[in-house]
Write an enzyme that holds these catalytic residues in place. Structure first.
Site: not given
Ligand code: UT7
Length: 340
Positions: A130, A267, A297
């Site tokens: 990520c 993020h 996500n």
């Protein structure tokens, strides 16, 4: 005068198939697993996510995002001398998704009548889960600043749905698929113009077990478990600590303070992590670009997707200062401070 890498354009793409929380709750219920829209919204802020259809790969999403990004920047793929794709869900073991993307962009350019195509520049993937986009943009920035590249296409693209265990209610509701891209271009100025002002990268491999896909391919077989495993609480605790630290570090490197930040583009994993970081940095929540509610996500794609969303909404404007930060498996984390 110094050399900077400025963002000349952004683009993003989400696959058309959209699943609401209720769609997933119903799928889980069919397997005897309990969940609810309320639980998912309250604990994560997520309301929907997009999943690819069978046969669609990370390079396909990257291709769509890149075409939009190149169009926004007014560039042709033949102008690009560096492609970096951040992904943990590559099309294949090798070659890199970046090489495959370069070929797809080149073929499309040729069929559009651009007979230069776009082959020849460097192309490679970055794997930092990520945090991948922050790693990729930092590498591209360094290559532009040293003169190794002049025009870089930096993409985050993921098909995380392929890694999800749909029997694990604790993880399968969290992730989605998508891609985002930025076009970086070398420019020279005294420091008052647009460009990446500073970057900050970190990793601590002792935490590799708290967020991982432990399987691999060997001797023609999958070895180990090829589905995502996460200790959500451990990741949450680490994330809120390191995101504040890296934000402060990148601001210090650039000689700026929190007050100089016009937009935080973090993020997009969990709205509670995002609001906690914003609060610690004293950045009002209405200066945080939030897409986690609609995208879930999307790992390495989440930051460029959110940035493109902010730019196209007319919120993130030229001249503004944007703080991007990521955290994820590895454990990895980092940030980039950019003047648009
Ligand atoms: O992109 C990389 C970064 N990743 C992240 O940042 C993720 C970080 N972690 C998180 O976002 C949160 O830890 C989660 C959203 C994953 C979980 O939230 P939480 O508040 O930490 O919940 P929890 O894991 O403590 O679980 C609380 C309860 C448990 O039940 P018991 O043990 O209290 O009976 C879980 O089994 O919620 C249960 N639960 C669910 N209930 C309904 C877990 N998943 C679900 C679900 N629906 N989907």
């Amino acid at each position: 005068m110094s050399l900077f890498a400025r963002i000349a354009g952004t683009g993003s793409y989400l696959p058309p198939k959209r699943l609401t929380n209720q769609d997933l709750v119903d799928q889980l219920a069919a397997k005897g697993l309990e969940s609810s829209d309320e639980w998912i919204v309250e604990r994560t802020g997520i309301r929907a996510r997009h999943f690819v259809d069978d046969g669609v790969h990370a390079s396909d999403l990257a291709f769509e995002a890149s075409r939009r990004c190149l169009a926004a920047a007014g560039k042709r793929v033949s102008d690009v001398d560096l492609i970096i794709v951040a992904t943990s869900t590559p099309d294949m073991v090798f070659p890199s998704t970046a090489s495959i993307l370069q070929h797809k962009l080149s073929l499309a350019a040729l069929s559009d009548g651009d007979d230069e195509g776009g082959a020849g520049g460097a192309a490679f993937d970055v794997q930092a889960v990520c945090s991948g986009f922050i790693y990729a943009i930092s590498v591209a920035n360094a290559m532009i600043q040293t003169g190794a590249a002049t025009t870089a296409l930096v993409v985050g693209s993921e098909v995380f749905s392929r890694l999800l265990d749909f029997n694990d209610r604790g993880t399968c509701v969290l992730f989605g698929d998508g891609a985002g891209a930025v076009l970086l271009e070398a420019c020279e100025h005294d420091g008052s113009g647009p460009g990446i002002l500073a970057t900050d990268l970190h990793a601590d491999g002792k935490y590799c077990d708290i967020l991982c896909v432990p399987g691999t391919v060997a001797n023609g077989r999958i070895l180990g478990d090829p589905l995502l495993k996460m200790d959500g609480q451990a990741v949450f605790k680490l994330a809120v600590g390191v995101l504040e630290k890296t934000a402060r570090a990148v601001l210090e490197k650039a000689g700026k303070t929190e007050a100089d930040v016009d937009w935080l583009v973090p993020h997009q994993a969990n709205i509670r992590i995002m609001t906690s970081t914003a609060k610690k940095l004293k950045i009002p929540i209405d200066r945080v670009v939030v897409t986690v509610d609609q995208h879930g996500n999307t790992s390495a794609a989440s930051i460029p997707l959110a940035l493109d969303h902010g730019v196209r909404a007319g919120d993130v404007l030229p001249g503004q200062t944007v703080l991007m930060e990521g955290v994820g498996g590895g454990f990895t984390w980092g940030s980039a401070l950019v003047r648009m």
